[in-house]
Design an enzyme around this catalytic site. Structure first.
Site, PDB file in Angstrom:
ATOM      1  N   ALA A   1     -22.298  10.480  29.818  1.00 29.13           N
ATOM      2  CA  ALA A   1     -21.309  11.520  30.075  1.00 29.13           C
ATOM      3  C   ALA A   1     -21.891  12.915  29.803  1.00 29.13           C
ATOM      4  CB  ALA A   1     -20.071  11.287  29.202  1.00 29.13           C
TER       5      ALA A   1
ATOM      6  N   LYS B   1     -25.232  13.152  17.152  1.00 25.27           N
ATOM      7  CA  LYS B   1     -24.949  13.365  15.721  1.00 25.27           C
ATOM      8  C   LYS B   1     -25.766  12.483  14.784  1.00 25.27           C
ATOM      9  CE  LYS B   1     -20.725  12.350  16.957  1.00 25.27           C
ATOM     10  NZ  LYS B   1     -20.237  12.921  18.193  1.00 25.27           N
TER      11      LYS B   1
ATOM     12  N   GLY C   1      -8.773   6.137  27.961  1.00 27.32           N
ATOM     13  CA  GLY C   1     -10.192   6.427  27.782  1.00 27.32           C
ATOM     14  C   GLY C   1     -10.472   7.441  26.689  1.00 27.32           C
TER      15      GLY C   1
ATOM     16  N   LYS D   1     -19.849  14.730  11.386  1.00 31.84           N
ATOM     17  CA  LYS D   1     -19.786  16.140  11.767  1.00 31.84           C
ATOM     18  C   LYS D   1     -19.711  17.025  10.526  1.00 31.84           C
ATOM     19  CE  LYS D   1     -17.599  15.111  16.179  1.00 31.84           C
ATOM     20  NZ  LYS D   1     -16.300  14.847  16.808  1.00 31.84           N
TER      21      LYS D   1
HETATM   22  N1  LIG Z   1     -18.863  12.388  25.167  1.00 33.88           N
HETATM   23  C1  LIG Z   1     -18.552  13.412  24.396  1.00 33.88           C
HETATM   24  O1  LIG Z   1     -17.538  14.060  24.612  1.00 33.88           O
HETATM   25  C2  LIG Z   1     -19.442  13.820  23.252  1.00 33.88           C
HETATM   26  C3  LIG Z   1     -19.119  14.951  22.514  1.00 33.88           C
HETATM   27  C4  LIG Z   1     -19.965  15.379  21.479  1.00 33.88           C
HETATM   28  C5  LIG Z   1     -21.118  14.652  21.209  1.00 33.88           C
HETATM   29  N2  LIG Z   1     -21.398  13.515  21.925  1.00 33.88           N
HETATM   30  C6  LIG Z   1     -22.634  12.796  21.628  1.00 33.88           C
HETATM   31  O2  LIG Z   1     -23.547  12.969  22.698  1.00 33.88           O
HETATM   32  C7  LIG Z   1     -24.321  11.797  22.902  1.00 33.88           C
HETATM   33  C8  LIG Z   1     -24.121  11.284  24.297  1.00 33.88           C
HETATM   34  O3  LIG Z   1     -22.757  10.974  24.484  1.00 33.88           O
HETATM   35  P1  LIG Z   1     -22.198  10.360  25.824  1.00 33.88           P
HETATM   36  O4  LIG Z   1     -20.735  10.445  25.773  1.00 33.88           O
HETATM   37  O5  LIG Z   1     -22.927  10.965  26.960  1.00 33.88           O
HETATM   38  O6  LIG Z   1     -22.645   8.826  25.646  1.00 33.88           O
HETATM   39  P2  LIG Z   1     -22.882   7.781  26.799  1.00 33.88           P
HETATM   40  O7  LIG Z   1     -22.043   8.123  27.984  1.00 33.88           O
HETATM   41  O8  LIG Z   1     -22.736   6.452  26.175  1.00 33.88           O
HETATM   42  O9  LIG Z   1     -24.406   8.030  27.201  1.00 33.88           O
HETATM   43  C9  LIG Z   1     -25.472   7.655  26.414  1.00 33.88           C
HETATM   44  C10 LIG Z   1     -26.712   7.696  27.265  1.00 33.88           C
HETATM   45  O10 LIG Z   1     -27.843   7.352  26.449  1.00 33.88           O
HETATM   46  C11 LIG Z   1     -28.626   6.444  27.196  1.00 33.88           C
HETATM   47  N3  LIG Z   1     -29.479   5.628  26.331  1.00 33.88           N
HETATM   48  C12 LIG Z   1     -29.122   4.660  25.460  1.00 33.88           C
HETATM   49  N4  LIG Z   1     -30.226   4.142  24.898  1.00 33.88           N
HETATM   50  C13 LIG Z   1     -31.291   4.787  25.428  1.00 33.88           C
HETATM   51  C14 LIG Z   1     -32.700   4.702  25.267  1.00 33.88           C
HETATM   52  N5  LIG Z   1     -33.232   3.823  24.430  1.00 33.88           N
HETATM   53  N6  LIG Z   1     -33.472   5.537  25.992  1.00 33.88           N
HETATM   54  C15 LIG Z   1     -32.957   6.445  26.852  1.00 33.88           C
HETATM   55  N7  LIG Z   1     -31.637   6.551  27.042  1.00 33.88           N
HETATM   56  C16 LIG Z   1     -30.817   5.742  26.348  1.00 33.88           C
HETATM   57  C17 LIG Z   1     -27.633   5.604  27.959  1.00 33.88           C
HETATM   58  O11 LIG Z   1     -28.288   4.935  29.002  1.00 33.88           O
HETATM   59  P3  LIG Z   1     -27.492   4.061  30.105  1.00 33.88           P
HETATM   60  O12 LIG Z   1     -26.809   5.082  30.982  1.00 33.88           O
HETATM   61  O13 LIG Z   1     -28.555   3.323  30.808  1.00 33.88           O
HETATM   62  O14 LIG Z   1     -26.535   3.184  29.335  1.00 33.88           O
HETATM   63  C18 LIG Z   1     -26.677   6.699  28.417  1.00 33.88           C
HETATM   64  O15 LIG Z   1     -27.164   7.304  29.582  1.00 33.88           O
HETATM   65  C19 LIG Z   1     -23.871  10.806  21.848  1.00 33.88           C
HETATM   66  O16 LIG Z   1     -24.752  10.856  20.778  1.00 33.88           O
HETATM   67  C20 LIG Z   1     -22.486  11.308  21.461  1.00 33.88           C
HETATM   68  O17 LIG Z   1     -22.171  10.989  20.142  1.00 33.88           O
HETATM   69  C21 LIG Z   1     -20.591  13.106  22.949  1.00 33.88           C
END
Ligand SMILES: NC(=O)c1ccc[n+]([C@@H]2O[C@H](COP(=O)([O-])OP(=O)(O)OC[C@H]3O[C@@H](n4cnc5c(N)ncnc54)[C@H](OP(=O)(O)O)[C@@H]3O)[C@@H](O)[C@H]2O)c1
Lengths: 166, 331
Positions: free
Chosen positions: B13, B121, B203, B221
């Site tokens: 995301a 984080k 979601g 955080k």
């Molecule tokens: N979503 C939010 O609103 C939000 C807000 C603040 C902070 N965050 C933080 O930002 C980060 C990303 O969040 P997100 O919502 O984007 O999570 P997400 O949708 O689950 O995306 C995680 C990504 O990391 C990839 N990944 C996992 N293992 C990997 C590896 N070994 N090598 C390379 N890529 C790998 C996944 O690959 P695949 O696509 O192949 O599964 C996916 O593309 C997290 O740490 C989260 O805590 C998120």
């Protein structure tokens, strides 16, 4: 009448008993004793102690002079006033865990009191919720009484929801 | 025009959100003199590498269609180690037990003198000091606004805008999922389980909601805030944490009848770091509803400053990443 009294004890053993004797002699009821450890001993190495007592107001002068005779300084006497108001929510099996004892934890301090309690019990076996209003003589005392409440609540597996500091 | 060669590790995301805002804000970036050239993108299956610059639109389309961006096997770590670039945008999944691939990526980036901007984080909540030291040793820039509060500005607000102030305390709502559940429980006079189910359907909550509802996310955080703002060296295990699972609709109603709402509040000041449900006066600036995040920063010079905003979301979080990137490279 509930009275709060700041007295000064000599820094030697047995002094507190010396101070308490006249209170019971005059049929007063000791509610709480607080040693102000954190406050520095004053110049003449005396130990400040705050006590709260229930006593017939007419016997108050007699008490003061008896204390003086025993070499105990009386720094301040005043009617106990609850100026700080606070509130907490309790969640859990409140009633089955001796609710009276929970309330007494605050009341026993002498510097804080549960003045109102609203209880909501949805169904038997389900957790109940309560809103407690607590009055205290000051902010510090309010926080202290809530800390005591939290300790007891932990033993009884109750959740205490405290107010944020504003 | 300054050209910044960047890799995006993690294309979920947030990673995709970053690609979208880079596309959307091309003109703006040009105006501030920046050309952000993405030379590699990786997800868990592999990566796309193009040292001339990846076409972000087709990378996004391929991810959508195939579920992966990968055209080759190289991992994000191998890219950081072997492909020449300036900036690692680290948006892989949070791993709160080991720091996961994110921690390895960041350390490797510093090791080779690259800058890091991240939303992840886990590594920061576990190994803050180690990461700061590594970035200092290599002279790398290290920014992580997105890790706390998503689009709600807080770390850079305190460090830049409020610079010179002593921060006395920070307290606020740092998890939108918990805020949503508590807000809805109060609105509907409904039990926790029901509103958890609703937020999972929408979601807003994960299938395994424990990371949010047990207060772990808020604790992480808070640790990042405590360490970066107060110079403390906490790990998330040091935080006194209580979640929201025991909150009853009756308690919310009782609170409401007395002029309060109940919110999951993170609080840090000199001798205390905790996350717990708290009574918040209805008229307090902290009493925000829905999925909003909010923080009150108490300072010596400016008094209390309160900010609120969207704590999560793909584009919202990417906006915090973008602002970190711009603030590093803008002259
Ligand atoms: N979503 C939010 O609103 C939000 C807000 C603040 C902070 N965050 C933080 O930002 C980060 C990303 O969040 P997100 O919502 O984007 O999570 P997400 O949708 O689950 O995306 C995680 C990504 O990391 C990839 N990944 C996992 N293992 C990997 C590896 N070994 N090598 C390379 N890529 C790998 C996944 O690959 P695949 O696509 O192949 O599964 C996916 O593309 C997290 O740490 C989260 O805590 C998120």
């Amino acid at each position: 009448m509930r009275v709060s009294m700041d007295i000064e004890l000599q820094d030697r053993p047995g002094q507190l008993l010396q101070a308490l004797q006249p209170i019971s002699d005059l049929k007063g009821n000791l509610i709480s004793v607080v040693h102000h450890h954190e406050k520095e001993k004053n110049r003449r190495s005396k130990i400040p102690v705050q006590c709260v007592i229930d006593i017939d107001p007419e016997k108050l002068d007699e008490l003061k002079s008896q204390l003086k005779d025993r070499g105990i300084g009386v720094a301040k006497v005043g009617e106990q006033r609850f100026v700080e108001r606070g509130a907490v929510v309790l969640i859990g099996h409140i009633v089955h865990n001796d609710i009276q004892d929970t309330i007494d934890t605050v009341d026993r301090t002498g510097y804080a009191e549960v003045v109102d309690l609203t209880l909501s019990m949805p169904k038997i076996d389900q957790t109940s919720s309560a809103f407690l209003k607590i009055d205290a003589v000051g902010k510090e005392e309010l926080n202290d009484s809530i800390s005591l409440l939290k300790e007891v609540a932990k033993e009884k597996d109750l959740l205490v929801v405290e107010p944020i500091e504003t | 025009m300054k050209t910044i060669r960047a890799s995006i590790s993690g294309f979920g995301a947030v990673g995709q959100g970053v690609a979208e805002v880079l596309l959307k804000k091309q003109d703006y970036l040009k105006n501030v003199g920046l050309d952000i050239k993405v030379i590699a993108i990786s997800d868990s299956k592999g990566s796309e590498i193009n040292t001339d610059g990846i076409d972000l639109s087709s990378a996004l389309a391929r991810k959508l269609e195939k579920g992966t961006v990968a055209l080759e096997d190289k991992s994000s770590l191998e890219i950081i180690e072997s492909v020449d670039h300036d900036l690692v945008i680290e948006t892989t999944s949070t791993d709160i037990n080991t720091g996961g691939i994110g921690l390895k990526n960041m350390l490797s980036a510093f090791n080779s003198g690259k800058d890091v901007v991240t939303s992840n984080k886990g590594p920061l909540a576990l190994k803050y000091n180690e990461l700061m030291e590594a970035s200092r040793n290599s002279g790398s820039n290290f920014r992580f606004e997105a890790t706390v509060g998503g689009a709600m500005p807080i770390i850079n607000l305190i460090k830049d805008v409020l610079a010179g102030n002593d921060v006395i305390s920070v307290e606020g709502i740092l998890n939108g999922t918990c805020n949503y559940i508590l807000t809805r429980m109060m609105e509907e006079n409904a039990p926790y389980e029901q509103m958890l189910a609703e937020s999972q359907e929408l979601g807003i909550a994960e299938t395994d909601p424990s990371y949010d509802v047990d207060g772990i996310d808020s604790a992480c955080k808070l640790v990042i805030l405590a360490n970066s703002v107060f110079g403390m060296c906490f790990s998330y295990k040091d935080v006194d944490v209580t979640g929201i699972t025991k909150i009853t609709p009756e308690s919310l109603l009782l609170a409401q009848n007395n002029g309060y709402v109940i919110k999951l509040i993170g609080e840090v000041k000199d001798d205390l770091i905790r996350v717990a449900p708290r009574l918040v006066p209805e008229d307090s600036p902290l009493a925000v509803g829905g999925t909003l995040n909010v923080a009150s920063i108490q300072t010596d010079l400016s008094g209390t400053v309160t900010v609120t905003g969207r704590g999560a979301g793909s584009i919202e979080t990417a906006s915090a990443v973008l602002s970190d990137i711009v603030s590093i490279y803008r002259d």
